[in-house]
Design a protein around this motif. Structure first.
Motif, PDB file in Angstrom:
ATOM      1  N   SER A   2       0.830  -1.202   0.000  1.00  0.00           N
ATOM      2  CA  SER A   2       0.000   0.000   0.000  1.00  0.00           C
ATOM      3  C   SER A   2       0.867   1.256   0.000  1.00  0.00           C
ATOM      4  O   SER A   2       0.361   2.344  -0.227  1.00  0.00           O
ATOM      5  CB  SER A   2      -0.945   0.004   1.199  1.00  0.00           C
ATOM      6  N   PHE A   5       0.502   3.060  -3.287  1.00  0.00           N
ATOM      7  CA  PHE A   5      -0.673   3.914  -3.417  1.00  0.00           C
ATOM      8  C   PHE A   5      -0.561   5.160  -2.558  1.00  0.00           C
ATOM      9  O   PHE A   5      -0.950   6.246  -2.983  1.00  0.00           O
ATOM     10  CB  PHE A   5      -1.936   3.129  -3.075  1.00  0.00           C
ATOM     11  N   TRP A  65      -4.262  -4.049  -9.498  1.00  0.00           N
ATOM     12  CA  TRP A  65      -4.588  -3.268  -8.306  1.00  0.00           C
ATOM     13  C   TRP A  65      -5.234  -4.152  -7.241  1.00  0.00           C
ATOM     14  O   TRP A  65      -4.943  -4.019  -6.063  1.00  0.00           O
ATOM     15  CB  TRP A  65      -5.505  -2.116  -8.660  1.00  0.00           C
ATOM     16  N   THR A  69      -3.506  -4.790  -3.582  1.00  0.00           N
ATOM     17  CA  THR A  69      -4.254  -4.465  -2.372  1.00  0.00           C
ATOM     18  C   THR A  69      -4.485  -5.708  -1.518  1.00  0.00           C
ATOM     19  O   THR A  69      -4.345  -5.664  -0.291  1.00  0.00           O
ATOM     20  CB  THR A  69      -5.600  -3.817  -2.730  1.00  0.00           C
ATOM     21  N   SER A  72      -1.377  -6.607   0.329  1.00  0.00           N
ATOM     22  CA  SER A  72      -1.196  -5.699   1.457  1.00  0.00           C
ATOM     23  C   SER A  72      -2.083  -6.120   2.624  1.00  0.00           C
ATOM     24  O   SER A  72      -1.658  -6.109   3.781  1.00  0.00           O
ATOM     25  CB  SER A  72      -1.523  -4.267   1.032  1.00  0.00           C
ATOM     26  N   PRO A  80      -7.377  -3.625   6.547  1.00  0.00           N
ATOM     27  CA  PRO A  80      -6.881  -2.624   5.596  1.00  0.00           C
ATOM     28  C   PRO A  80      -6.418  -1.340   6.266  1.00  0.00           C
ATOM     29  O   PRO A  80      -7.006  -0.896   7.252  1.00  0.00           O
ATOM     30  CB  PRO A  80      -8.096  -2.346   4.707  1.00  0.00           C
ATOM     31  N   ASP A  84      -5.244   1.401   1.606  1.00  0.00           N
ATOM     32  CA  ASP A  84      -5.957   0.237   1.077  1.00  0.00           C
ATOM     33  C   ASP A  84      -7.451   0.504   0.969  1.00  0.00           C
ATOM     34  O   ASP A  84      -8.092   0.107   0.002  1.00  0.00           O
ATOM     35  CB  ASP A  84      -5.739  -0.986   1.971  1.00  0.00           C
ATOM     36  N   ARG A  85      -8.004   1.187   1.950  1.00  0.00           N
ATOM     37  CA  ARG A  85      -9.443   1.497   1.919  1.00  0.00           C
ATOM     38  C   ARG A  85      -9.797   2.386   0.727  1.00  0.00           C
ATOM     39  O   ARG A  85     -10.835   2.202   0.100  1.00  0.00           O
ATOM     40  CB  ARG A  85      -9.868   2.165   3.212  1.00  0.00           C
ATOM     41  N   VAL A  87      -8.212   2.536  -2.154  1.00  0.00           N
ATOM     42  CA  VAL A  87      -8.114   1.719  -3.367  1.00  0.00           C
ATOM     43  C   VAL A  87      -9.283   0.741  -3.444  1.00  0.00           C
ATOM     44  O   VAL A  87      -9.850   0.525  -4.522  1.00  0.00           O
ATOM     45  CB  VAL A  87      -6.767   0.971  -3.409  1.00  0.00           C
ATOM     46  N   MET A  88      -9.681   0.169  -2.298  1.00  0.00           N
ATOM     47  CA  MET A  88     -10.797  -0.765  -2.298  1.00  0.00           C
ATOM     48  C   MET A  88     -12.096  -0.074  -2.690  1.00  0.00           C
ATOM     49  O   MET A  88     -12.955  -0.684  -3.334  1.00  0.00           O
ATOM     50  CB  MET A  88     -10.931  -1.429  -0.933  1.00  0.00           C
ATOM     51  N   ARG A  93     -14.761  -3.340  -3.080  1.00  0.00           N
ATOM     52  CA  ARG A  93     -14.394  -4.071  -1.872  1.00  0.00           C
ATOM     53  C   ARG A  93     -14.604  -5.576  -2.016  1.00  0.00           C
ATOM     54  O   ARG A  93     -13.796  -6.367  -1.562  1.00  0.00           O
ATOM     55  CB  ARG A  93     -15.197  -3.558  -0.680  1.00  0.00           C
ATOM     56  N   VAL A  96     -11.792  -7.393  -3.856  1.00  0.00           N
ATOM     57  CA  VAL A  96     -10.592  -7.527  -3.031  1.00  0.00           C
ATOM     58  C   VAL A  96     -10.817  -8.562  -1.936  1.00  0.00           C
ATOM     59  O   VAL A  96      -9.971  -9.429  -1.701  1.00  0.00           O
ATOM     60  CB  VAL A  96     -10.180  -6.170  -2.425  1.00  0.00           C
TER      61      VAL A  96
END
Length: 140
Positions: A2, A5, A65, A69, A72, A80, A84-85, A87-88, A93, A96
């Motif tokens: 992460s 990101f 991606w 994630t 990570s 997360p 990470d949140r 990106v999710m 969500r 992932v």
């Protein structure tokens, strides 16, 4: 993982080193001062961050991606961090979480409690649904 990101967001939006460091922590790890910084400086700009990530995602591969994630999340036991949140929210969500579940079972990685993504949550939703239905029918 992460960190990629968080670095991407920090570079684009000129975040301070302290703010970038906050993106690498989970909400449980934040102390009172860090929460104050998060809710005053980062949270109001979250929509901008997500829009930027959506633009970046359009130019790159979504599966990559999801994998980054998920890796990570697996490193942290399924919990997360703030990057990470973000990106999710952009990738999805459920995509992932499904990938995390499959990989954790394949590799034998134990996830932290309440990150099993389904078991207990599904029971809670079913109980709420049945309760709502019973209340509706008895209220008629």
């Amino acid at each position: 993982m992460s960190r990629e990101f968080a670095g991407l967001i920090a570079g684009q939006f000129g975040l301070l080193a302290e703010e970038k460091r906050l993106l690498l922590k989970t909400t449980r790890e934040l102390n009172r001062g860090e929460r104050k910084i998060f809710f005053q400086k980062i949270k109001p700009r979250e929509k901008e961050f997500k829009n930027y990530l959506r633009l970046k995602l359009a130019a790159e591969d979504e599966a990559k991606w999801v994998e980054i994630t998920a890796r990570s999340l697996l490193e942290k036991g399924g919990e997360p961090d703030l990057a990470d949140r973000l990106v999710m929210d952009v990738v999805g969500r459920l995509k992932v979480y499904r990938y995390v579940r499959v990989k954790s079972e394949e590799e034998g990685i134990r996830l932290k409690p309440l990150t099993n993504f389904g078991g207990l949550t599904m029971v809670l939703f079913l109980v709420m649904l049945v309760t709502a239905l019973v209340l509706y029918l008895t209220g008629r």
